[in-house]
Design an enzyme around this catalytic site. Sequence first.
Site, PDB file in Angstrom:
ATOM      1  N   ASP A 260      13.580  41.299  27.987  1.00  0.00           N
ATOM      2  CA  ASP A 260      14.011  40.808  26.675  1.00  0.00           C
ATOM      3  C   ASP A 260      15.294  41.547  26.267  1.00  0.00           C
ATOM      4  OD1 ASP A 260      12.586  39.375  24.031  1.00  0.00           O
ATOM      5  OD2 ASP A 260      13.878  41.067  23.481  1.00  0.00           O
TER       6      ASP A 260
ATOM      7  N   HIS B 277       7.253  44.524  20.780  1.00  0.00           N
ATOM      8  CA  HIS B 277       7.573  45.531  19.753  1.00  0.00           C
ATOM      9  C   HIS B 277       6.321  46.113  19.092  1.00  0.00           C
ATOM     10  CE1 HIS B 277      11.805  44.743  20.124  1.00  0.00           C
ATOM     11  NE2 HIS B 277      11.682  43.480  19.774  1.00  0.00           N
TER      12      HIS B 277
ATOM     13  N   HIS C 184      15.925  42.904  23.550  1.00  0.00           N
ATOM     14  CA  HIS C 184      15.581  44.075  22.749  1.00  0.00           C
ATOM     15  C   HIS C 184      14.666  45.014  23.528  1.00  0.00           C
ATOM     16  CE1 HIS C 184      16.254  40.645  19.936  1.00  0.00           C
ATOM     17  NE2 HIS C 184      16.986  41.546  19.287  1.00  0.00           N
TER      18      HIS C 184
ATOM     19  N   ASP D  27      16.368  36.023  25.252  1.00  0.00           N
ATOM     20  CA  ASP D  27      17.399  36.208  24.231  1.00  0.00           C
ATOM     21  C   ASP D  27      18.639  36.917  24.779  1.00  0.00           C
ATOM     22  OD1 ASP D  27      15.666  38.372  24.415  1.00  0.00           O
ATOM     23  OD2 ASP D  27      15.190  38.460  22.285  1.00  0.00           O
TER      24      ASP D  27
HETATM   25  C1  SP5 Z   1      10.602  39.786  20.323  1.00  0.00           C
HETATM   26  C2  SP5 Z   1      11.985  39.904  19.777  1.00  0.00           C
HETATM   27  O1  SP5 Z   1      12.938  39.428  20.386  1.00  0.00           O
HETATM   28  N1  SP5 Z   1      12.110  40.490  18.576  1.00  0.00           N
HETATM   29  C3  SP5 Z   1      13.388  40.667  17.992  1.00  0.00           C
HETATM   30  C4  SP5 Z   1      13.307  41.242  16.624  1.00  0.00           C
HETATM   31  C5  SP5 Z   1      14.670  41.338  16.021  1.00  0.00           C
HETATM   32  N2  SP5 Z   1      14.590  41.576  14.624  1.00  0.00           N
HETATM   33  C6  SP5 Z   1      15.845  41.866  13.990  1.00  0.00           C
HETATM   34  C7  SP5 Z   1      16.592  40.603  13.691  1.00  0.00           C
HETATM   35  C8  SP5 Z   1      17.908  40.858  13.036  1.00  0.00           C
HETATM   36  C9  SP5 Z   1      18.541  39.551  12.644  1.00  0.00           C
HETATM   37  N3  SP5 Z   1      19.919  39.556  12.899  1.00  0.00           N
HETATM   38  C10 SP5 Z   1      20.520  38.272  12.636  1.00  0.00           C
HETATM   39  C11 SP5 Z   1      21.856  38.153  13.274  1.00  0.00           C
HETATM   40  C12 SP5 Z   1      22.405  36.780  12.981  1.00  0.00           C
HETATM   41  N4  SP5 Z   1      23.643  36.565  13.632  1.00  0.00           N
HETATM   42 ZN    ZN Z   2      14.118  40.136  21.812  1.00  0.00          ZN
END
Ligand code: SP5
Ligand code: ZN
Length: 347
Positions: free
Chosen positions: A199, A163, A201, A288
């Site tokens: 990934d 990211h 994301h 993930d």
């Molecule tokens: C590298 C990577 O996988 N980064 C991911 C960043 C995601 N950030 C946002 C997280 C939002 C948290 N949501 C929580 C949901 C709980 N069920």
């Molecule tokens: Zn991720």
Amino acid sequence: MLTFYNEHHAQHRGRFEIFRGEMVPCFEKPERADIVVAELGRRGLGQIVTPHGVPLVSLERIHTPRYLHFLRNAWSEWTALDPANAGKDAFPAVWPVRTLRDDVEPANFCARMGLYSMDSGTPLTAGTWIAAKTGADCAVNAAHALRLGERGSFALTRPPGHHAGADFFGGYCFLNNAALAAQHLLDDGAKKVAILDIDYHHGNGTQSIFYGRDDVLFISIHADPRSEYPFYLGHADETGEGAGLGYNMNLPLAPGTPPAQWFAALETACIKLASYAPDALVVSLGVDTFAGDPLSSFSLQSADFLRIGERIAHLNLPTAFVFEGGYAVAEVGINVVNVLEGFETAA
Ligand code: SP5
Ligand code: ZN
């Protein structure tokens, strides 16, 4: 498989991230990498070594000097504001969105935190710089191992990287390890490199770094950004610009996409990779996509990760794997090492 392990990773240890109005414990925690290195050792998948340090100019191949300067000094600036800050993580709270200027670097530390970040979910801590820099070392060393004739290598590091853009952190990432690996391959003589990002994301940082270039093909399989982080990039119509037109491929998938459709996207990606015929491949290896992951809606099973490694091996390309996301801590070791073992056994 030659693994470069970041022995300083645990120095980056965020306490909390902001989620729905509350401070919750960080998903991106040191145990993630501890468990992967333990599983790698247990399965005996090749040597685990520490990387040689790379000079800062290697990082400047991807990141701007002013961003690197900021990141390196951020913790001392934060604690200089108030000695009590030593016990707290630093977060941004203000951002230069549309109509505001990002070309004048503010003197104010909080203002620079916002200038150089994209979200408030990425705490900056005392050990962030040493952990991120050593992670970059791992990535560049993993790339170099391919130039020296290794067929596969692995940068086992955290915080993750995909990211992070040329001049910003976010999504738990500070330095873009996969981009640094790809750039090193080119700087060491490769003509064409590809990055496959699996990934959950979208790898917005990696995409943005190479968006105008035809020497790095970027392909990402991820949850549709309409509903998942990073939200503002990763759509199918982003195909590159200028010389880079045609060298960016996004394969967004609806939330809840089942494994069969995920593997169909992997097949699409692999067909494109084969036709590009790069000299080497960098894989942004996030796990993930696993069914038990707390941040994701995909449902890959642990055995599926073996298949991923096998499919990548069949591309028959020198391949550097770089660890990204994966937050189901108990299974993260099995899932990551399954990809690597699938790759090794399908040789
Ligand atoms: C590298 C990577 O996988 N980064 C991911 C960043 C995601 N950030 C946002 C997280 C939002 C948290 N949501 C929580 C949901 C709980 N069920
Ligand atoms: Zn991720």
